[in-house]
Design a protein around this motif. Structure first.
Motif, PDB file in Angstrom:
ATOM      1  N   HIS A  75       0.905  -1.390   0.186  1.00 26.56           N
ATOM      2  CA  HIS A  75      -0.450   0.119   0.135  1.00 26.56           C
ATOM      3  C   HIS A  75       0.852   1.638  -0.193  1.00 26.56           C
ATOM      4  O   HIS A  75       0.578   2.093   0.166  1.00 26.56           O
ATOM      5  CB  HIS A  75      -0.418  -0.312   1.175  1.00 26.56           C
ATOM      6  CG  HIS A  75      -1.721  -0.801   0.830  1.00 26.56           C
ATOM      7  ND1 HIS A  75      -3.100  -0.933   0.513  1.00 26.56           N
ATOM      8  CD2 HIS A  75      -2.474  -2.113   1.761  1.00 26.56           C
ATOM      9  CE1 HIS A  75      -3.971  -1.534   0.517  1.00 26.56           C
ATOM     10  NE2 HIS A  75      -3.045  -2.891   1.234  1.00 26.56           N
ATOM     11  N   GLN A  76       2.019   0.986  -0.676  1.00 27.62           N
ATOM     12  CA  GLN A  76       3.046   2.038  -0.643  1.00 27.62           C
ATOM     13  C   GLN A  76       2.418   2.976  -1.560  1.00 27.62           C
ATOM     14  O   GLN A  76       3.059   4.798  -1.160  1.00 27.62           O
ATOM     15  CB  GLN A  76       4.171   1.915  -2.173  1.00 27.62           C
ATOM     16  CG  GLN A  76       4.158   1.717  -3.196  1.00 27.62           C
ATOM     17  CD  GLN A  76       5.079   0.830  -3.273  1.00 27.62           C
ATOM     18  OE1 GLN A  76       5.716   0.192  -2.904  1.00 27.62           O
ATOM     19  NE2 GLN A  76       6.570   2.236  -3.665  1.00 27.62           N
ATOM     20  N   PHE A  77       1.470   3.523  -2.318  1.00 26.81           N
ATOM     21  CA  PHE A  77       1.018   4.280  -3.175  1.00 26.81           C
ATOM     22  C   PHE A  77      -0.051   4.903  -2.091  1.00 26.81           C
ATOM     23  O   PHE A  77      -0.269   6.421  -2.601  1.00 26.81           O
ATOM     24  CB  PHE A  77       0.234   3.972  -4.626  1.00 26.81           C
ATOM     25  CG  PHE A  77       2.339   3.490  -5.793  1.00 26.81           C
ATOM     26  CD1 PHE A  77       2.591   4.216  -6.108  1.00 26.81           C
ATOM     27  CD2 PHE A  77       2.166   2.150  -5.855  1.00 26.81           C
ATOM     28  CE1 PHE A  77       3.876   4.133  -6.652  1.00 26.81           C
ATOM     29  CE2 PHE A  77       3.387   2.001  -6.515  1.00 26.81           C
ATOM     30  CZ  PHE A  77       4.160   3.131  -6.944  1.00 26.81           C
ATOM     31  N   SER A  94       2.433  16.660  -6.894  1.00 27.85           N
ATOM     32  CA  SER A  94       2.240  15.678  -5.325  1.00 27.85           C
ATOM     33  C   SER A  94       1.173  14.908  -5.288  1.00 27.85           C
ATOM     34  O   SER A  94      -0.053  16.092  -5.186  1.00 27.85           O
ATOM     35  CB  SER A  94       3.076  15.995  -5.027  1.00 27.85           C
ATOM     36  OG  SER A  94       3.969  16.392  -4.156  1.00 27.85           O
ATOM     37  N   TYR A  95       0.352  13.241  -5.631  1.00 31.50           N
ATOM     38  CA  TYR A  95      -0.658  12.596  -5.543  1.00 31.50           C
ATOM     39  C   TYR A  95       0.397  11.212  -4.360  1.00 31.50           C
ATOM     40  O   TYR A  95       0.696  11.346  -4.329  1.00 31.50           O
ATOM     41  CB  TYR A  95      -0.697  12.643  -6.918  1.00 31.50           C
ATOM     42  CG  TYR A  95      -1.579  14.034  -7.621  1.00 31.50           C
ATOM     43  CD1 TYR A  95      -2.431  14.582  -6.963  1.00 31.50           C
ATOM     44  CD2 TYR A  95      -1.190  14.035  -8.846  1.00 31.50           C
ATOM     45  CE1 TYR A  95      -2.912  15.754  -8.276  1.00 31.50           C
ATOM     46  CE2 TYR A  95      -0.941  15.122  -9.170  1.00 31.50           C
ATOM     47  CZ  TYR A  95      -2.327  16.108  -8.255  1.00 31.50           C
ATOM     48  OH  TYR A  95      -3.030  17.124  -9.693  1.00 31.50           O
ATOM     49  N   SER A  96      -0.546  10.575  -4.812  1.00 34.91           N
ATOM     50  CA  SER A  96      -1.389   9.452  -3.757  1.00 34.91           C
ATOM     51  C   SER A  96      -2.271   8.884  -4.885  1.00 34.91           C
ATOM     52  O   SER A  96      -3.461   9.291  -5.106  1.00 34.91           O
ATOM     53  CB  SER A  96      -1.273   9.235  -2.460  1.00 34.91           C
ATOM     54  OG  SER A  96      -2.799  10.125  -2.024  1.00 34.91           O
ATOM     55  N   GLN A  97      -2.793   7.647  -4.754  1.00 38.33           N
ATOM     56  CA  GLN A  97      -3.839   6.619  -4.854  1.00 38.33           C
ATOM     57  C   GLN A  97      -4.838   7.739  -4.224  1.00 38.33           C
ATOM     58  O   GLN A  97      -5.912   7.615  -5.468  1.00 38.33           O
ATOM     59  CB  GLN A  97      -3.851   5.507  -4.175  1.00 38.33           C
ATOM     60  CG  GLN A  97      -4.781   4.550  -4.935  1.00 38.33           C
ATOM     61  CD  GLN A  97      -5.491   4.395  -6.175  1.00 38.33           C
ATOM     62  OE1 GLN A  97      -4.346   5.402  -7.168  1.00 38.33           O
ATOM     63  NE2 GLN A  97      -5.828   3.289  -7.027  1.00 38.33           N
ATOM     64  N   PRO A  98      -5.148   7.584  -2.917  1.00 40.35           N
ATOM     65  CA  PRO A  98      -6.467   8.534  -2.364  1.00 40.35           C
ATOM     66  C   PRO A  98      -6.451   9.980  -3.133  1.00 40.35           C
ATOM     67  O   PRO A  98      -7.942  10.039  -3.250  1.00 40.35           O
ATOM     68  CB  PRO A  98      -6.458   8.874  -0.887  1.00 40.35           C
ATOM     69  CG  PRO A  98      -5.501   7.730  -0.183  1.00 40.35           C
ATOM     70  CD  PRO A  98      -4.489   7.621  -2.275  1.00 40.35           C
ATOM     71  N   ASP A  99      -5.772  10.096  -4.057  1.00 42.38           N
ATOM     72  CA  ASP A  99      -5.597  11.567  -3.942  1.00 42.38           C
ATOM     73  C   ASP A  99      -5.894  11.342  -6.079  1.00 42.38           C
ATOM     74  O   ASP A  99      -7.316  12.227  -6.335  1.00 42.38           O
ATOM     75  CB  ASP A  99      -4.214  12.466  -4.557  1.00 42.38           C
ATOM     76  CG  ASP A  99      -4.337  12.657  -3.244  1.00 42.38           C
ATOM     77  OD1 ASP A  99      -4.542  13.338  -2.346  1.00 42.38           O
ATOM     78  OD2 ASP A  99      -2.378  13.271  -3.256  1.00 42.38           O
ATOM     79  N   LEU A 100      -6.095  10.249  -6.769  1.00 41.28           N
ATOM     80  CA  LEU A 100      -6.675  10.009  -8.089  1.00 41.28           C
ATOM     81  C   LEU A 100      -7.833   9.716  -7.565  1.00 41.28           C
ATOM     82  O   LEU A 100      -8.765  10.138  -8.360  1.00 41.28           O
ATOM     83  CB  LEU A 100      -5.297   8.714  -8.322  1.00 41.28           C
ATOM     84  CG  LEU A 100      -3.898   9.041  -8.748  1.00 41.28           C
ATOM     85  CD1 LEU A 100      -3.422   7.529  -9.923  1.00 41.28           C
ATOM     86  CD2 LEU A 100      -4.207  10.233  -9.964  1.00 41.28           C
ATOM     87  N   ILE A 101      -8.202   8.788  -6.523  1.00 42.82           N
ATOM     88  CA  ILE A 101      -9.768   8.540  -6.551  1.00 42.82           C
ATOM     89  C   ILE A 101      -9.932   9.924  -6.050  1.00 42.82           C
ATOM     90  O   ILE A 101     -11.337   9.933  -7.127  1.00 42.82           O
ATOM     91  CB  ILE A 101      -9.673   7.772  -5.541  1.00 42.82           C
ATOM     92  CG1 ILE A 101      -8.889   6.319  -5.944  1.00 42.82           C
ATOM     93  CG2 ILE A 101     -11.177   7.293  -5.194  1.00 42.82           C
ATOM     94  CD1 ILE A 101      -9.715   5.208  -7.093  1.00 42.82           C
ATOM     95  N   LYS A 102     -10.205  10.429  -5.339  1.00 43.32           N
ATOM     96  CA  LYS A 102     -11.082  11.728  -5.365  1.00 43.32           C
ATOM     97  C   LYS A 102     -10.631  12.585  -6.642  1.00 43.32           C
ATOM     98  O   LYS A 102     -12.078  13.248  -5.944  1.00 43.32           O
ATOM     99  CB  LYS A 102     -10.107  12.760  -3.659  1.00 43.32           C
ATOM    100  CG  LYS A 102     -11.086  14.207  -3.937  1.00 43.32           C
ATOM    101  CD  LYS A 102     -10.185  14.705  -2.765  1.00 43.32           C
ATOM    102  CE  LYS A 102      -9.483  14.171  -1.658  1.00 43.32           C
ATOM    103  NZ  LYS A 102      -9.198  14.573  -0.582  1.00 43.32           N
TER     104      LYS A 102
END
Length: 396
Positions: A75-77, A94-102
């Motif tokens: 779950h590093q991303f 700067s993003y993360s997986q939750p940011d992409l989903i949002k």
């Protein structure tokens, strides 16, 4: 997909390859196209490929990450700033997986058609079915709020008079292009929708099946003779993509017929130890591999009910000297099938996920027994000549 179905007890270079492939998406050469497209298509100067209407980047990356984390357990991303895009100007996005989903949720809410555009102005249903799988997997509460609208808009705005999925629709004018591409653009959404709306996936698959199968024979004229991966004149991508959907939906007949047609029209050649299909694109090769690794409902399970392997697993395997064909675990045991790479050799392999200080019996290795170290790992040596099966089991 291979990790989920055939190699759940193997991380090593398999997980590392997936991680690197995700990080490749952050390379500026991958997303630099967006500056120009956003400028001429949306009249916006903003190089950030995530911020506005670019589901082909945001949605594809989100689904790729979701598959990786669901198959590997990494779950590093999900960590902040784990998916960083650096622009040559010095700007950093700067993003993360939750940011992409949002971002996907926000864009869907702001779209008149609910589905999101990728190439400026054009909305592709296929791209949206890909992204929807990531939303449902990583934010089921968001998908629960959006599913009804997604279903309604898909049926009302993205089907033609014959019930086929249209390739794309203009976000600005509402103009829809006529159905192009033959079987492939109808088949691939079925694969992804099986994880989000399996009833609709089955409905479209049965309609497609009636169109491409006559008297138990594959109607090859229904498959577009242009490989979408390299635009060469071959049906390789069409056959492999349809086989992928058939594999997910459990249609063994169509899958086998597509593979037979593929071998007939694009026969595989061997170059040393590599099999390849001349003229077929890298994309077609990758989709073929994915189709062969897919079992019925494998993508649906991977996205909605992933089973992360616990117990002994292969954590370090030399590549390409050792090729792992299968790796499964059960009740504290590890069973793996290995092949040599270029030539037979003696190789050291690290097994992790053990119990520190516990003794394990080894079959297929030089060692008869090993004791797990303080890091819950142990190293074994294997003589690889041909197909080699190893088994690690705890000594009670």
């Amino acid at each position: 997909m291979a990790q989920a179905t055939h190699l759940p007890a193997f991380r090593g270079y398999l997980a590392e390859a997936q991680r690197r492939l995700i990080l490749k998406q952050t390379d500026y050469r991958v997303w630099r196209y967006w500056t120009a497209e956003n400028l001429w298509g949306n009249l916006r100067y903003d190089p950030d490929p995530v911020r506005h209407e670019n589901i082909m980047f945001t949605g594809f990356c989100a689904t790729q990450i979701a598959m990786y984390q669901n198959a590997s357990g990494s779950h590093q991303f999900t960590n902040p700033d784990s998916f960083v895009l650096k622009h040559p100007s010095g700007k950093v996005y700067s993003y993360s997986q939750p940011d992409l989903i949002k971002a996907l949720g926000r864009e869907a809410e702001g779209s008149d058609f609910h589905l999101i555009a990728c190439e400026p102005n054009w909305i592709y249903p296929l791209c949206n079915t890909i992204a929807a799988a990531a939303v449902k997997s990583n934010a089921p509460q968001v998908w629960a709020q959006q599913e009804e609208t997604f279903r309604k808009m898909l049926d009302a705005e993205f089907l033609d008079a014959g019930g086929r999925i249209i390739p794309c629709r203009s976000n600005y004018t509402g103009l829809a292009l006529p159905s192009l591409g033959g079987a492939m653009p109808q088949a691939m959404p079925c694969f992804f929708m099986n994880a989000t709306m399996p009833d609709i996936a089955l409905r479209h698959w049965l309609a497609l099946r009636c169109d491409i199968i006559k008297d138990r024979a594959l109607q090859r004229n229904k498959f577009w003779r242009i490989d979408t991966g390299n635009y060469h004149f071959t049906r390789a991508s069409a056959y492999t993509a349809t086989a992928l959907a058939a594999a997910e939906l459990g249609d063994e007949q169509v899958k086998d017929l597509c593979f037979r047609a593929l071998e007939d029209e694009c026969p595989a050649l061997e170059n040393g130890r590599h099999l390849y299909r001349p003229k077929a694109s890298v994309w077609a090769h990758a989709v073929e591999f994915m189709a062969r690794a897919t079992t019925p409902n494998a993508f649906c399970r991977l996205m909605n009910d992933p089973v992360i392997h616990e117990g002994p697993y292969l954590s370090s395997v030399p590549y390409p000297d050792v090729l792992v064909a299968s790796a499964h675990g059960n009740n504290g045991q590890l069973l793996a099938v290995l092949y040599p790479g270029d030539k037979p050799s003696r190789q050291g392999i690290i097994i992790s996920g053990l119990l520190a200080g516990q003794t394990y019996r080894c079959s297929g290795a030089e060692e008869e027994v090993v004791i797990a170290d303080n890091e819950a790992s142990a190293k074994i040596y294997v003589n690889l000549i041909g197909r080699t099966e190893i088994q690690i089991s705890r000594v009670d």
